[in-house]
Design an enzyme around this catalytic site. Structure first.
Site, PDB file in Angstrom:
ATOM      1  N   ASP A 141     -66.766   8.631 -30.223  1.00  0.00           N
ATOM      2  CA  ASP A 141     -66.957   8.336 -28.809  1.00  0.00           C
ATOM      3  C   ASP A 141     -66.790   9.629 -28.015  1.00  0.00           C
ATOM      4  O   ASP A 141     -65.892  10.423 -28.269  1.00  0.00           O
ATOM      5  CB  ASP A 141     -65.953   7.285 -28.329  1.00  0.00           C
ATOM      6  CG  ASP A 141     -66.351   6.689 -26.983  1.00  0.00           C
ATOM      7  OD1 ASP A 141     -66.745   5.510 -26.946  1.00  0.00           O
ATOM      8  OD2 ASP A 141     -66.283   7.421 -25.960  1.00  0.00           O
ATOM      9  N   ILE A 142     -67.665   9.824 -27.032  1.00  0.00           N
ATOM     10  CA  ILE A 142     -67.667  11.074 -26.271  1.00  0.00           C
ATOM     11  C   ILE A 142     -66.475  11.155 -25.315  1.00  0.00           C
ATOM     12  O   ILE A 142     -66.079  12.246 -24.907  1.00  0.00           O
ATOM     13  CB  ILE A 142     -69.010  11.206 -25.503  1.00  0.00           C
ATOM     14  CG1 ILE A 142     -69.311  12.660 -25.182  1.00  0.00           C
ATOM     15  CG2 ILE A 142     -69.031  10.343 -24.250  1.00  0.00           C
ATOM     16  CD1 ILE A 142     -70.745  12.885 -24.719  1.00  0.00           C
ATOM     17  N   ASN A 169     -67.130  -4.741 -26.412  1.00  0.00           N
ATOM     18  CA  ASN A 169     -67.333  -5.157 -25.031  1.00  0.00           C
ATOM     19  C   ASN A 169     -68.712  -5.788 -24.912  1.00  0.00           C
ATOM     20  O   ASN A 169     -69.702  -5.209 -25.377  1.00  0.00           O
ATOM     21  CB  ASN A 169     -67.208  -3.958 -24.096  1.00  0.00           C
ATOM     22  CG  ASN A 169     -65.820  -3.363 -24.088  1.00  0.00           C
ATOM     23  OD1 ASN A 169     -64.836  -4.093 -24.153  1.00  0.00           O
ATOM     24  ND2 ASN A 169     -65.709  -2.054 -24.029  1.00  0.00           N
ATOM     25  N   GLU A 193     -70.979  -1.173 -21.029  1.00  0.00           N
ATOM     26  CA  GLU A 193     -71.717  -0.158 -20.274  1.00  0.00           C
ATOM     27  C   GLU A 193     -73.028   0.220 -20.942  1.00  0.00           C
ATOM     28  O   GLU A 193     -73.996   0.542 -20.263  1.00  0.00           O
ATOM     29  CB  GLU A 193     -70.846   1.080 -20.077  1.00  0.00           C
ATOM     30  CG  GLU A 193     -69.649   0.798 -19.159  1.00  0.00           C
ATOM     31  CD  GLU A 193     -68.730   1.989 -18.997  1.00  0.00           C
ATOM     32  OE1 GLU A 193     -68.854   2.954 -19.771  1.00  0.00           O
ATOM     33  OE2 GLU A 193     -67.888   1.940 -18.088  1.00  0.00           O
ATOM     34  N   VAL A 194     -73.048   0.255 -22.257  1.00  0.00           N
ATOM     35  CA  VAL A 194     -74.264   0.642 -22.982  1.00  0.00           C
ATOM     36  C   VAL A 194     -74.849  -0.617 -23.638  1.00  0.00           C
ATOM     37  O   VAL A 194     -74.189  -1.250 -24.471  1.00  0.00           O
ATOM     38  CB  VAL A 194     -73.962   1.713 -24.051  1.00  0.00           C
ATOM     39  CG1 VAL A 194     -75.231   2.085 -24.801  1.00  0.00           C
ATOM     40  CG2 VAL A 194     -73.335   2.950 -23.405  1.00  0.00           C
ATOM     41  N   HIS A 239     -72.319  -2.136 -29.946  1.00  0.00           N
ATOM     42  CA  HIS A 239     -71.455  -1.129 -30.555  1.00  0.00           C
ATOM     43  C   HIS A 239     -70.061  -1.707 -30.706  1.00  0.00           C
ATOM     44  O   HIS A 239     -69.590  -2.432 -29.837  1.00  0.00           O
ATOM     45  CB  HIS A 239     -71.416   0.165 -29.734  1.00  0.00           C
ATOM     46  CG  HIS A 239     -71.147  -0.029 -28.279  1.00  0.00           C
ATOM     47  ND1 HIS A 239     -72.116  -0.505 -27.408  1.00  0.00           N
ATOM     48  CD2 HIS A 239     -70.038   0.160 -27.546  1.00  0.00           C
ATOM     49  CE1 HIS A 239     -71.594  -0.581 -26.189  1.00  0.00           C
ATOM     50  NE2 HIS A 239     -70.339  -0.193 -26.241  1.00  0.00           N
ATOM     51  N   MET A 240     -69.443  -1.370 -31.821  1.00  0.00           N
ATOM     52  CA  MET A 240     -68.046  -1.740 -32.044  1.00  0.00           C
ATOM     53  C   MET A 240     -67.216  -0.479 -31.933  1.00  0.00           C
ATOM     54  O   MET A 240     -67.515   0.529 -32.573  1.00  0.00           O
ATOM     55  CB  MET A 240     -67.873  -2.352 -33.437  1.00  0.00           C
ATOM     56  CG  MET A 240     -66.516  -2.957 -33.673  1.00  0.00           C
ATOM     57  SD  MET A 240     -66.283  -4.531 -32.807  1.00  0.00           S
ATOM     58  CE  MET A 240     -67.101  -5.650 -33.971  1.00  0.00           C
ATOM     59  N   HIS A 241     -66.203  -0.533 -31.071  1.00  0.00           N
ATOM     60  CA  HIS A 241     -65.254   0.572 -30.972  1.00  0.00           C
ATOM     61  C   HIS A 241     -64.219   0.410 -32.091  1.00  0.00           C
ATOM     62  O   HIS A 241     -63.658  -0.685 -32.261  1.00  0.00           O
ATOM     63  CB  HIS A 241     -64.501   0.530 -29.648  1.00  0.00           C
ATOM     64  CG  HIS A 241     -65.354   0.662 -28.419  1.00  0.00           C
ATOM     65  ND1 HIS A 241     -65.448   1.824 -27.685  1.00  0.00           N
ATOM     66  CD2 HIS A 241     -66.151  -0.229 -27.777  1.00  0.00           C
ATOM     67  CE1 HIS A 241     -66.243   1.635 -26.639  1.00  0.00           C
ATOM     68  NE2 HIS A 241     -66.695   0.396 -26.671  1.00  0.00           N
TER      69      HIS A 241
HETATM   70  P1  AMP Z   1     -68.842   0.127 -23.558  1.00  0.00           P
HETATM   71  O1  AMP Z   1     -68.109   0.122 -22.249  1.00  0.00           O
HETATM   72  O2  AMP Z   1     -68.212  -0.740 -24.590  1.00  0.00           O
HETATM   73  O3  AMP Z   1     -70.330  -0.120 -23.388  1.00  0.00           O
HETATM   74  O4  AMP Z   1     -68.637   1.594 -24.131  1.00  0.00           O
HETATM   75  C1  AMP Z   1     -69.604   2.583 -24.155  1.00  0.00           C
HETATM   76  C2  AMP Z   1     -68.960   3.769 -24.804  1.00  0.00           C
HETATM   77  O5  AMP Z   1     -69.976   4.713 -25.116  1.00  0.00           O
HETATM   78  C3  AMP Z   1     -67.919   4.504 -23.934  1.00  0.00           C
HETATM   79  O6  AMP Z   1     -66.677   4.499 -24.621  1.00  0.00           O
HETATM   80  C4  AMP Z   1     -68.506   5.911 -23.795  1.00  0.00           C
HETATM   81  O7  AMP Z   1     -67.528   6.910 -23.792  1.00  0.00           O
HETATM   82  C5  AMP Z   1     -69.425   6.000 -25.006  1.00  0.00           C
HETATM   83  N1  AMP Z   1     -70.522   6.935 -24.895  1.00  0.00           N
HETATM   84  C6  AMP Z   1     -71.418   7.047 -23.871  1.00  0.00           C
HETATM   85  N2  AMP Z   1     -72.305   8.019 -24.133  1.00  0.00           N
HETATM   86  C7  AMP Z   1     -71.992   8.523 -25.350  1.00  0.00           C
HETATM   87  C8  AMP Z   1     -72.539   9.542 -26.167  1.00  0.00           C
HETATM   88  N3  AMP Z   1     -73.608  10.250 -25.795  1.00  0.00           N
HETATM   89  N4  AMP Z   1     -71.946   9.802 -27.363  1.00  0.00           N
HETATM   90  C9  AMP Z   1     -70.868   9.094 -27.731  1.00  0.00           C
HETATM   91  N5  AMP Z   1     -70.298   8.115 -27.015  1.00  0.00           N
HETATM   92  C10 AMP Z   1     -70.848   7.834 -25.831  1.00  0.00           C
END
Ligand code: AMP
Length: 124
Positions: A36-37, A94, A102-103, A107-109
């Site tokens: 994660d960035i 999320n 957000e994305v 994705h699984m954190h």
């Molecule tokens: P969510 O709120 O679960 O959608 O989390 C999206 C995650 O994507 C956040 O933790 C961001 O820090 C991460 N993220 C966004 N852009 C990038 C990227 N280019 N590379 C890695 N992680 C990213």
């Protein structure tokens, strides 16, 4: 069941197409895992399917069993690879508006590497 629209310009779709770099930690035919960035713990990895799924509900309803199995296998493999399988970790997916996603690509954190405290304090 109707499917949510998938935005193929989302950041993870662009990472999968190689348009944006990532710090890759694992890859298989159905999944990609990268750092994660903006890490929220000393270990913070994202595991994503290569297929175009908006969120976990979309994935669970529409991904073939082989892709679902590969996603679960990747979670376990990566947890071992980054050294949190024994000490413990947290998985977070999320989902949607209330889940603060957000994305819009599933994705699984994987969070760990330190004590994470209690799960999800209620927002004030
Ligand atoms: P969510 O709120 O679960 O959608 O989390 C999206 C995650 O994507 C956040 O933790 C961001 O820090 C991460 N993220 C966004 N852009 C990038 C990227 N280019 N590379 C890695 N992680 C990213």
């Amino acid at each position: 069941m109707s499917r949510p629209a998938y935005d193929d310009q989302n950041i993870f779709a662009r990472i999968l197409r190689g348009e944006i770099p990532c710090n890759k930690v694992d890859e298989c035919p159905h999944t990609l895992s990268f750092s994660d960035i903006q890490p929220q713990a000393s270990v913070h990895i994202l595991v994503i399917p290569k297929g175009s799924y908006v969120d976990m509900a979309d994935f669970a309803a529409h991904a073939p069993a082989e892709e679902q199995a590969a996603f679960v296998a990747a979670l376990g493999r990566v947890a071992h690879q980054v050294g949190v399988a024994e000490s413990g970790f947290r998985l977070i997916a999320n989902t949607g508006q209330n889940g603060h996603q957000e994305v819009p690509h599933l994705h699984m954190h994987i969070l760990g590497g330190e004590p994470l405290g209690p799960m999800c304090p209620r927002p004030s």
